[in-house]
Design an enzyme around this catalytic site. Structure first.
Site, PDB file in Angstrom:
ATOM      1  N   GLU A 149    -113.162  42.093 131.718  1.00 38.08           N
ATOM      2  CA  GLU A 149    -112.623  40.769 132.040  1.00 38.08           C
ATOM      3  C   GLU A 149    -111.133  40.844 132.359  1.00 38.08           C
ATOM      4  OE1 GLU A 149    -115.604  37.789 129.631  1.00 38.08           O
ATOM      5  OE2 GLU A 149    -113.847  38.559 128.565  1.00 38.08           O
TER       6      GLU A 149
ATOM      7  N   ASP B 136    -112.077  36.027 132.104  1.00 37.21           N
ATOM      8  CA  ASP B 136    -113.280  35.389 131.572  1.00 37.21           C
ATOM      9  C   ASP B 136    -113.638  34.150 132.392  1.00 37.21           C
ATOM     10  OD1 ASP B 136    -115.270  34.840 129.288  1.00 37.21           O
ATOM     11  OD2 ASP B 136    -114.047  33.034 129.289  1.00 37.21           O
TER      12      ASP B 136
END
Length: 230
Positions: free
Chosen positions: A122, A50
């Protein structure tokens, strides 16, 4: 050969990702949902990925749009890293067939759940970085995934999130603002799944779902915008 081993050695999957893992166990971890193991799952990789994704996209936008202000760059980045965008990337990479889920999660449709697919993208970003230790290589891979979307993004107000756009749409027409209500929460924090009901004057109630109340509200607002803009 187990099903998971087949997935990890599948040249088509690796080709779509655009990277050959030296440590294939990192890819396996990136594909493993919490429902399979509370300890051995993608969540830590997702945390890393992320942050890396945000930095890669921010760096791209900073150089690609030298005359845009911070506000517009922030909205553009939010558009490109939000769950909906990551879900599209996951679809392009055909990740749904590769997820490692518990039987219960699989039966409930987890392999098509946008929040899980977005988290997996992610996690794969985090896995590639740990495997390669090469930020420039990672940047090239991620931007290649994003090519179809980077080619069409523009620094306009349409990059605002669906809730903001819906509110502005209704305010411009002097109509009451939408009302959001959580109607269902499944699972335990911090791994909950929310269902939100959105009511707009003159329309039937619309539902949205997501891994947080905010995501669920955004999903509901997006559906209402589709109806209003038809």
């Amino acid at each position: 050969m187990t099903k998971h081993q087949f997935k990890l050695s599948d040249p088509r999957l690796l080709s779509r990702i655009g990277y050959q893992f030296k440590q294939p166990e990192l890819l396996q971890l990136a594909l493993t949902h919490r429902s399979v193991s509370h300890k051995y799952n993608y969540e830590r990789l997702e945390f890393l990925g992320d942050s890396l994704l945000g930095m890669i996209i921010a760096n791209y936008l900073y150089h690609a749009y030298p005359h845009e202000n911070e506000g517009r760059l922030t909205r553009m980045r939010a558009t490109l890293v939000r769950q909906e965008a990551l879900g599209k990337i996951a679809t392009d990479l055909q990740l749904s067939r590769c997820l490692i889920l518990s039987t219960g999660e699989l039966k409930s449709g987890g392999h098509h759940r946008e929040s899980i697919l977005a988290d997996t993208v992610e996690a794969i970003i985090g896995a590639i970085y740990l495997d390669s230790s090469d930020l420039n290589l990672l940047k090239d891979i991620v931007l290649k995934w994003y090519t179809p979307y980077l080619d069409h993004i523009e620094p306009t107000d349409q990059l605002k999130d669906p809730k903001s756009r819906l509110q502005e749409y209704l305010q411009a027409r002097k109509k009451p603002l939408p009302v959001y209500e959580v109607v269902d929460i499944q699972g335990d924090a911090p791994h909950q799944h929310f269902k939100v009901e959105c009511l707009v004057d003159g329309l039937s109630k619309i539902h949205g779902e997501g891994s947080s109340r905010r995501f669920a509200e955004q999903a509901a607002a997006a559906e209402i915008l589709k109806l209003l803009e038809q």
